[in-house]
Design an enzyme around this catalytic site. Structure first.
Site, mmCIF file in Angstrom:
data_model
loop_
_atom_site.group_PDB
_atom_site.id
_atom_site.type_symbol
_atom_site.label_atom_id
_atom_site.label_comp_id
_atom_site.label_asym_id
_atom_site.label_seq_id
_atom_site.Cartn_x
_atom_site.Cartn_y
_atom_site.Cartn_z
ATOM 1 N N LYS A 22 0.834 -1.213 0.000
ATOM 2 C CA LYS A 22 0.000 0.000 0.000
ATOM 3 C C LYS A 22 0.865 1.259 0.000
ATOM 4 O O LYS A 22 0.631 2.176 -0.782
ATOM 5 C CB LYS A 22 -0.923 -0.041 1.229
ATOM 6 C CG LYS A 22 -1.883 1.109 1.318
ATOM 7 C CD LYS A 22 -3.128 0.734 2.089
ATOM 8 C CE LYS A 22 -2.926 0.723 3.587
ATOM 9 N NZ LYS A 22 -2.790 2.064 4.170
ATOM 10 N N SER A 23 1.873 1.294 0.873
ATOM 11 C CA SER A 23 2.712 2.496 0.966
ATOM 12 C C SER A 23 3.424 2.771 -0.358
ATOM 13 O O SER A 23 3.508 3.912 -0.812
ATOM 14 C CB SER A 23 3.780 2.307 2.047
ATOM 15 O OG SER A 23 3.188 2.282 3.314
ATOM 16 N N ARG A 27 2.997 5.891 -3.254
ATOM 17 C CA ARG A 27 4.155 6.685 -3.678
ATOM 18 C C ARG A 27 4.395 6.571 -5.175
ATOM 19 O O ARG A 27 4.831 7.531 -5.819
ATOM 20 C CB ARG A 27 5.389 6.240 -2.884
ATOM 21 C CG ARG A 27 5.355 6.743 -1.426
ATOM 22 C CD ARG A 27 6.241 5.915 -0.541
ATOM 23 N NE ARG A 27 6.381 6.443 0.805
ATOM 24 C CZ ARG A 27 5.506 6.260 1.798
ATOM 25 N NH1 ARG A 27 4.395 5.581 1.594
ATOM 26 N NH2 ARG A 27 5.738 6.765 2.995
ATOM 27 N N GLY A 97 -4.663 7.819 5.093
ATOM 28 C CA GLY A 97 -3.804 8.718 5.871
ATOM 29 C C GLY A 97 -2.544 9.088 5.115
ATOM 30 O O GLY A 97 -2.070 10.225 5.180
ATOM 31 N N ARG A 125 -7.882 12.621 12.370
ATOM 32 C CA ARG A 125 -6.434 12.352 12.415
ATOM 33 C C ARG A 125 -5.604 13.634 12.344
ATOM 34 O O ARG A 125 -5.953 14.578 11.624
ATOM 35 C CB ARG A 125 -6.070 11.377 11.292
ATOM 36 C CG ARG A 125 -6.805 10.053 11.508
ATOM 37 C CD ARG A 125 -6.371 8.986 10.587
ATOM 38 N NE ARG A 125 -4.997 8.585 10.834
ATOM 39 C CZ ARG A 125 -4.366 7.677 10.119
ATOM 40 N NH1 ARG A 125 -4.988 7.068 9.121
ATOM 41 N NH2 ARG A 125 -3.121 7.356 10.380
ATOM 42 N N GLN A 172 5.167 9.294 7.369
ATOM 43 C CA GLN A 172 4.286 10.218 6.644
ATOM 44 C C GLN A 172 4.786 11.652 6.781
ATOM 45 O O GLN A 172 4.811 12.397 5.798
ATOM 46 C CB GLN A 172 2.846 10.067 7.145
ATOM 47 C CG GLN A 172 2.287 8.689 6.779
ATOM 48 C CD GLN A 172 0.887 8.446 7.263
ATOM 49 O OE1 GLN A 172 0.350 9.203 8.077
ATOM 50 N NE2 GLN A 172 0.272 7.384 6.783
ATOM 51 N N ASP A 324 2.269 -1.013 11.868
ATOM 52 C CA ASP A 324 0.935 -1.443 11.427
ATOM 53 C C ASP A 324 0.645 -2.897 11.796
ATOM 54 O O ASP A 324 -0.477 -3.375 11.608
ATOM 55 C CB ASP A 324 0.790 -1.257 9.913
ATOM 56 C CG ASP A 324 0.763 0.221 9.538
ATOM 57 O OD1 ASP A 324 0.472 1.058 10.422
ATOM 58 O OD2 ASP A 324 1.042 0.537 8.370
ATOM 59 N N LYS A 351 -4.086 6.208 14.571
ATOM 60 C CA LYS A 351 -4.173 5.503 13.283
ATOM 61 C C LYS A 351 -5.643 5.497 12.822
ATOM 62 O O LYS A 351 -6.435 6.286 13.298
ATOM 63 C CB LYS A 351 -3.610 4.088 13.423
ATOM 64 C CG LYS A 351 -2.115 4.069 13.748
ATOM 65 C CD LYS A 351 -1.303 4.600 12.594
ATOM 66 C CE LYS A 351 0.171 4.659 12.904
ATOM 67 N NZ LYS A 351 0.919 5.389 11.880
HETATM 68 C C1 S3P Z 1 2.737 4.896 6.277
HETATM 69 C C2 S3P Z 1 3.379 5.195 7.421
HETATM 70 C C3 S3P Z 1 2.977 4.728 8.750
HETATM 71 C C4 S3P Z 1 1.878 3.687 8.689
HETATM 72 C C5 S3P Z 1 0.870 3.959 7.638
HETATM 73 C C6 S3P Z 1 1.514 4.094 6.270
HETATM 74 C C7 S3P Z 1 3.285 5.390 5.002
HETATM 75 O O1 S3P Z 1 2.572 5.838 9.471
HETATM 76 O O2 S3P Z 1 1.257 3.542 9.935
HETATM 77 O O3 S3P Z 1 -0.075 2.914 7.587
HETATM 78 O O4 S3P Z 1 2.884 4.893 3.930
HETATM 79 O O5 S3P Z 1 4.130 6.290 5.045
HETATM 80 P P1 S3P Z 1 3.658 6.729 10.276
HETATM 81 O O6 S3P Z 1 5.018 6.308 9.841
HETATM 82 O O7 S3P Z 1 3.358 8.103 9.896
HETATM 83 O O8 S3P Z 1 3.437 6.365 11.702
#
Ligand code: S3P
Length: 441
Positions: A22-23, A27, A97, A125, A172, A324, A351
């Site tokens: 997902k991350s 990106r 988020g 959030r 993030q 996570d 979260k």
């Molecule tokens: C994420 C960073 C994490 C994670 C989120 C995805 C990202 O948050 O909890 O589900 O894709 O950068 P933080 O690193 O801000 O805690």
């Protein structure tokens, strides 16, 4: 709403895959949007969160073509930063988020006006953590609740490099500042109190940017961002399977009697795999094989089998590397012999739900004794198993999957009040479980 009953299954066996990370999917689209030209993305996660990012890119004038049998290959026709178009309406990030934190950084150097909002969970959030440093860099920002909460608005402009100490270890926040820092008129130095996933750094370097890290790669350190002359030049991006999704299968295989399961083509970036260390400290054997470091993240396979677990203490050093995965780790702890203690985890309270409170409530519904403290949990394991339960996901995809795994590993089943929210990160969760489970209990 009608709940979904997850019944005990026979051994989980064989080799399977999980959908794209997902991350990295977020990106790939966001950085693809400002790339100097088209970027080919393979293995993109098609989930509610990441499709919100595709819509956001389109709202900025970017063409995103979807190919492949399930649409998991994309061509993102990057326009460069200067080619983006001011969105004509509010951007709705839904539950994402990562999108609402990274997009302001991407747009802060343009003179476009942009308003961001999302679902009920997103609107609870914190946003000041990204808007305040962007304002220090020179952007104008607004948000509800005195600058704290979405909806948030941004009008970018000329940015200056800053030196900034992040209040918490967060990918993030760091990513938002990296994206803005690439377009600032001087170097940006980000002091990080602890580690966080480094996918943004990896991807922008792959596109030709200069971003360095000083300090412990898996601890506190500084990220130094140099202004990027021109635009990114990204090569093809191969999105690995999501370790955070694989985590549910891994813990299911540890708990369901007779299981032996391999998940292959999973992302194995060390800033993400802290759960493996936590499980190993509980006595589990997990075989990790790195197969490839291309496109540009490491990937490989994870294999484990059902094993008995003992309690463990998890502290602030490990939490960011399994941020996570804490709820699914807690389920493993709920089967371990002894009392497991989690500390340094207060970030979980902001979260998709308050994941400390939600996890404690879920485990208690299974008959597990849990003490909740400000920054963690004490979990008294029940190696003998748990009682039939009805659990609340609080519309949080990861909590819903914890409830589902609890059901698979139970004697009588567990009902999850809202399982539909799994589509935020792992739409095929139930089908994947069906494909690897064998009849037998
Ligand atoms: C994420 C960073 C994490 C994670 C989120 C995805 C990202 O948050 O909890 O589900 O894709 O950068 P933080 O690193 O801000 O805690």
């Amino acid at each position: 709403m009608e709940g979904t009953l997850f019944l005990p299954v026979g051994p989980l066996r064989g080799v399977t895959r999980v959908p794209g990370d997902k991350s990295i999917s977020h990106r790939a689209v966001l950085l693809g949007a400002v790339n100097a030209g088209p970027v080919e993305v393979t293995g993109f996660l098609r989930s509610a969160d990441t499709l919100a990012t595709v819509r956001a890119a389109r709202a900025l004038g970017v063409t995103v073509e979807e190919h492949g049998p399930g649409g998991e290959d994309l061509t993102v026709h990057g326009l460069g930063w200067e080619g983006l178009r001011e969105p004509v309406d509010i951007i709705d990030v839904c539950n994402a988020g990562t999108l609402i934190r990274l997009l302001p950084g991407l747009l802060a150097s343009t003179d476009m006006f942009c308003v961001l909002t999302g679902d009920e969970s997103i609107r609870r959030r914190p946003m000041a953590r990204v808007l305040e440093p962007l304002a220090l860099m020179g952007a104008s920002t607004w948000a509800r609740g005195g600058g704290r909460l979405p909806p948030a608005a941004l009008c970018g402009g000329r940015l200056h490099g800053i030196e900034y100490t992040m209040p918490v270890a967060s990918a993030q926040i760091k990513s938002c500042l990296i994206l803005a820092g690439l377009r600032a008129d001087g170097v940006t130095v980000i002091h990080e109190p602890g580690p966080s996933r480094d996918h943004t750094e990896t991807m922008v370097r792959y596109g030709g940017a200069q971003v360095q890290r000083e300090g412990d790669p898996l601890g506190a350190g500084n990220t130094i961002v140099h202004p990027l002359p021109g635009d990114l030049n990204l090569g093809p991006i191969a999105v690995p399977g999501d370790f955070s999704s694989a985590a549910f299968l891994l813990v299911a295989a540890l708990l369901v009697p007779g299981s032996r399961l391999t998940v292959d083509r999973v992302g194995l970036n060390p800033t993400r795999t802290g759960l493996v260390q936590a499980l190993e400290a509980m006595g589990a054997r997990v075989r990790v094989v790195v197969e490839d470091v291309a496109g540009p993240e490491p990937l490989g396979s994870l294999t484990t089998s059902q094993q008995e677990l003992t309690a463990v203490d998890i502290g602030p050093d490990l939490v960011p590397l399994m941020i996570d995965e804490v709820p699914i780790w807690a389920l493993a702890a709920a089967r371990a012999r002894g009392i497991s203690r989690l500390r340094g985890a207060s970030e979980l309270r902001v979260k998709e739900s308050d994941r400390l409170a939600a996890t404690a409530e879920l485990l208690r519904a299974l008959g597990v004794r849990v003490k909740e403290v400000e920054d963690g949990l004490d979990i008294e394991g029940r190696p003998e198993g748990w009682t039939r339960g009805m659990v609340r996901s609080r519309a949080d995809h990861r909590l819903a999957m914890v409830g589902a795994v609890a059901g698979l590993a139970s004697d009588e089943g567990v009902e999850v009040d809202d399982a539909a929210c799994m589509s935020v990160s792992f739409p095929d969760f139930a089908a994947t479980i069906r494909s690897v489970s064998t009849p037998g209990r």
